[in-house]
Design a protein around this motif. Structure first.
Motif, PDB file in Angstrom:
ATOM      1  N   TYR A 103      42.361 -17.629  25.101  1.00 28.68           N
ATOM      2  CA  TYR A 103      43.234 -16.793  25.930  1.00 28.68           C
ATOM      3  C   TYR A 103      44.557 -17.509  26.217  1.00 28.68           C
ATOM      4  O   TYR A 103      45.626 -16.888  26.179  1.00 28.68           O
ATOM      5  CB  TYR A 103      42.547 -16.429  27.243  1.00 28.68           C
ATOM      6  N   GLN A 104      44.504 -18.782  26.485  1.00 28.01           N
ATOM      7  CA  GLN A 104      45.732 -19.545  26.731  1.00 28.01           C
ATOM      8  C   GLN A 104      46.655 -19.512  25.520  1.00 28.01           C
ATOM      9  O   GLN A 104      47.883 -19.437  25.656  1.00 28.01           O
ATOM     10  CB  GLN A 104      45.378 -20.982  27.114  1.00 28.01           C
TER      11      GLN A 104
ATOM     12  N   ASP B 153      47.708  -7.970  28.891  1.00 26.19           N
ATOM     13  CA  ASP B 153      46.799  -7.454  29.916  1.00 26.19           C
ATOM     14  C   ASP B 153      45.646  -6.645  29.334  1.00 26.19           C
ATOM     15  O   ASP B 153      44.634  -6.421  30.014  1.00 26.19           O
ATOM     16  CB  ASP B 153      47.570  -6.595  30.916  1.00 26.19           C
ATOM     17  N   LYS B 154      45.765  -6.197  28.088  1.00 24.71           N
ATOM     18  CA  LYS B 154      44.704  -5.394  27.469  1.00 24.71           C
ATOM     19  C   LYS B 154      43.568  -6.256  26.928  1.00 24.71           C
ATOM     20  O   LYS B 154      42.498  -5.731  26.607  1.00 24.71           O
ATOM     21  CB  LYS B 154      45.289  -4.553  26.324  1.00 24.71           C
ATOM     22  N   VAL B 155      43.768  -7.555  26.798  1.00 31.09           N
ATOM     23  CA  VAL B 155      42.753  -8.429  26.208  1.00 31.09           C
ATOM     24  C   VAL B 155      41.557  -8.553  27.150  1.00 31.09           C
ATOM     25  O   VAL B 155      41.719  -8.879  28.335  1.00 31.09           O
ATOM     26  CB  VAL B 155      43.342  -9.827  25.911  1.00 31.09           C
ATOM     27  N   ASP B 156      40.366  -8.318  26.640  1.00 34.35           N
ATOM     28  CA  ASP B 156      39.126  -8.477  27.392  1.00 34.35           C
ATOM     29  C   ASP B 156      38.771  -9.971  27.405  1.00 34.35           C
ATOM     30  O   ASP B 156      38.226 -10.509  26.448  1.00 34.35           O
ATOM     31  CB  ASP B 156      38.009  -7.668  26.726  1.00 34.35           C
ATOM     32  N   GLN B 157      39.084 -10.632  28.514  1.00 33.35           N
ATOM     33  CA  GLN B 157      38.969 -12.087  28.555  1.00 33.35           C
ATOM     34  C   GLN B 157      37.522 -12.584  28.460  1.00 33.35           C
ATOM     35  O   GLN B 157      37.254 -13.617  27.843  1.00 33.35           O
ATOM     36  CB  GLN B 157      39.620 -12.629  29.827  1.00 33.35           C
ATOM     37  N   GLU B 158      36.588 -11.887  29.067  1.00 38.68           N
ATOM     38  CA  GLU B 158      35.196 -12.334  29.010  1.00 38.68           C
ATOM     39  C   GLU B 158      34.633 -12.156  27.606  1.00 38.68           C
ATOM     40  O   GLU B 158      33.904 -13.019  27.112  1.00 38.68           O
ATOM     41  CB  GLU B 158      34.359 -11.577  30.044  1.00 38.68           C
ATOM     42  N   ALA B 159      34.928 -11.032  26.971  1.00 38.57           N
ATOM     43  CA  ALA B 159      34.491 -10.837  25.589  1.00 38.57           C
ATOM     44  C   ALA B 159      35.136 -11.883  24.682  1.00 38.57           C
ATOM     45  O   ALA B 159      34.496 -12.386  23.748  1.00 38.57           O
ATOM     46  CB  ALA B 159      34.853  -9.432  25.118  1.00 38.57           C
TER      47      ALA B 159
ATOM     48  N   ASP C  72      30.013 -24.976  25.798  1.00 36.32           N
ATOM     49  CA  ASP C  72      31.388 -25.414  26.048  1.00 36.32           C
ATOM     50  C   ASP C  72      32.406 -24.301  25.808  1.00 36.32           C
ATOM     51  O   ASP C  72      33.282 -24.036  26.654  1.00 36.32           O
ATOM     52  CB  ASP C  72      31.736 -26.608  25.153  1.00 36.32           C
ATOM     53  N   VAL C  73      32.302 -23.651  24.657  1.00 34.13           N
ATOM     54  CA  VAL C  73      33.326 -22.679  24.274  1.00 34.13           C
ATOM     55  C   VAL C  73      33.199 -21.395  25.091  1.00 34.13           C
ATOM     56  O   VAL C  73      34.201 -20.772  25.455  1.00 34.13           O
ATOM     57  CB  VAL C  73      33.271 -22.398  22.756  1.00 34.13           C
TER      58      VAL C  73
ATOM     59  N   ILE D  46      44.369 -14.855  16.260  1.00 35.49           N
ATOM     60  CA  ILE D  46      45.044 -16.146  16.248  1.00 35.49           C
ATOM     61  C   ILE D  46      44.437 -17.065  17.297  1.00 35.49           C
ATOM     62  O   ILE D  46      44.142 -18.239  17.035  1.00 35.49           O
ATOM     63  CB  ILE D  46      46.555 -15.958  16.481  1.00 35.49           C
ATOM     64  N   GLY D  47      44.236 -16.549  18.510  1.00 34.78           N
ATOM     65  CA  GLY D  47      43.644 -17.359  19.570  1.00 34.78           C
ATOM     66  C   GLY D  47      42.252 -17.845  19.216  1.00 34.78           C
ATOM     67  O   GLY D  47      41.909 -19.010  19.437  1.00 34.78           O
ATOM     68  N   ILE D  48      41.426 -16.974  18.646  1.00 31.46           N
ATOM     69  CA  ILE D  48      40.046 -17.336  18.307  1.00 31.46           C
ATOM     70  C   ILE D  48      39.994 -18.428  17.251  1.00 31.46           C
ATOM     71  O   ILE D  48      39.294 -19.437  17.417  1.00 31.46           O
ATOM     72  CB  ILE D  48      39.265 -16.089  17.849  1.00 31.46           C
TER      73      ILE D  48
END
Length: 476
Positions: free
Chosen positions: A58-59, A446-452, A50-51, A310-312
């Protein structure tokens, strides 16, 4: 071999080495051995599926960087971030949400201009270090003296810098675990006082960063008691190169620095740790802590440092809060205030909660990295090691190796909780590009690696559920 390919190979090599070492230290788990119960594995598999497919973390980072942005202590952004975090925790399903306030010293950044005035005039990109005094709007102009590193500056003869500007040109090294930072950051912290003790009128250094962008890196510095306070600034790496090219010509190089309304104000401001809990179903007084810091520097939007954290941790708490069955222990998410200026928020937290640290069963923080987690290092009691090994075995197919040590104390803020007695797990992510953006205007979404980010959020959520569902006393 291109850079991205080399990065993948290096990571796999490191992971393999850690797997072998972990097997030697902790005892290898052979294929077919049942380390976790079928029910535990089923739940962990559901969380991972799920996660790993979700974009909640990211949101949350997008919301934070768009609706709040920079969150430096003492600015309106810091207060807005507190309100944002409280509202988000309530929206995300946390059972209890509160703030714990304390005080911190206020420092303000003024306008800054820096230039080489001779022998070849150039305007430079520079930034004041956090805590630095200013020039009261008057230019400080003097000859530059080069030092390869902090030690060379400290070894300079007494009074050898009278009326001059000290420059330290140490270039930070790039490493997957970021250990080059430790070698470079000493000059940022102690360089100004070391220079002042030799008679310097200002301190300049190459930015503590691994990028080649014409953007300077800020960060906290300290003055020694009883030593004259002089301005301290960092140059972008290209401008540091330019300055050194000029110094190599063996002609006197003059540097000019002007700052307005910059420096310590002598005032205190209110800071707030924001805390949310997902209450445990059987042992609610036993706490599993997830941490990140809510403040940032005033440059960039704090997306990586520490928007990722914070997002994690918020996404992990949200997922577990909405599971059909709650784990036994309480998950406490702590967004620490004022980390950037000296771990101020966590010091208050430890002081407030010192009498129940034994209830803090284990914790983990995110405050480094942008790539995927490749290693787990525990810091638990000897009886708990087998349980950690079992969990690490589950994570192994996700590319996470068990470190051959059991010395983790927690990262960043959590290190003070570790020093107070809380067991910890340190997750090591790929940080090869982290110090390209660290403490700069370039720390943006934009620098955040979304898949990682998806994978890392899954790992933190798996850890939180595993620890909260466990009957293991990680202190023992």
């Amino acid at each position: 071999m291109d850079y991205s390919r080399r990065k993948q190979v290096n990571q796999r090599s490191l992971t393999g080495a850690f797997v072998v070492a972990a097997g030697l230290i902790f005892g290898a788990v052979l294929p077919g051995q049942a380390a976790l119960s079928d029910q535990q594995v089923t739940t962990l598999d559901t969380i991972k599926r799920d996660v790993s497919a979700a974009s909640h973390s990211y949101q949350l980072i997008e919301s934070l960087t768009t609706e709040v942005g920079a969150r430096m202590v003492g600015t309106p952004g810091a207060d807005l971030a507190t309100d944002w975090a409280v509202n988000k925790m309530n929206q995300l399903g946390f059972d209890k949400v509160w703030v714990e306030e304390s005080d911190a010293q206020l420092w303000q950044r003024g306008d800054l201009s820096a230039s080489i005035t001779a022998p070849y005039p150039h305007k430079l990109v520079a930034i004041a270090l956090g805590g630095s005094v200013g020039t009261n709007g008057k230019p400080v102009e003097a000859e530059v003296v080069y030092f390869a590193n902090l030690q060379a500056l400290q070894d300079a003869p007494a009074n050898s810098l009278t009326g001059k500007i000290a420059y330290v040109g140490y270039r930070m090294e790039r490493h997957i675990d970021g250990h080059g930072y430790g070698k470079a950051v000493g000059a940022r912290v102690a360089g100004a006082s070391a220079a002042a003790q030799k008679g310097a009128v200002a301190f300049v250094m190459r930015s503590v960063g691994t990028d080649t962008n014409r953007i300077a890196h800020t960060g906290m510095m300290r003055y020694e008691d009883g030593v004259k306070k002089i301005p301290a600034v960092a140059l972008s790496n290209p401008d540091a190169d330019l300055l050194e090219n000029m110094l190599h010509r063996e002609e006197p190089v003059k540097f000019s620095l002007t700052t307005n309304a910059s420096g310590p104000t002598g005032k205190t401001v209110t800071i707030a740790n924001v805390i949310g809990e997902v209450t445990g179903s059987e042992s609610p007084d036993e706490l599993i802590t997830l941490g990140a810091h809510i403040d940032s520097w005033d440059v960039g939007t704090g997306a990586i440092d520490d928007g990722i954290g914070i997002g994690i941790v918020l996404a992990a708490g949200h997922y577990i809060a909405n599971m059909p069955t709650r784990p036994a222990r309480t998950i406490r998410v702590i967004l620490f205030a004022a980390e950037e200026i000296g771990l101020v928020g966590v010091r208050d937290y430890v002081a407030r909660h010192k009498d129940n640290i034994s209830n803090h069963m284990i914790g983990a923080e995110w405050d480094f990295g942008n790539g995927r987690i490749y290693q787990l290092e525990p810091g638990v009691g000897p009886s708990a090691l087998n349980s950690i090994r079992d969990f690490a075995t589950y994570l192994a197919p996700m590319g996470v190796a068990l470190a051959p040590t059991n010395t983790a104390k927690g990262q960043s803020d959590m290190s003070l909780l570790g020093a107070a007695g809380q067991p910890a797990v340190n997750f090591a992510p790929d940080g090869l590009d982290y110090f390209d953006y660290h403490h700069t205007d370039n720390d943006t979404l934009d620098k955040v690696d979304q898949e990682a980010l998806k994978v890392n959020t899954a790992i933190y959520t798996l850890f939180a559920w595993y620890a909260a569902s466990s009957e293991v006393n990680f202190h023992q």
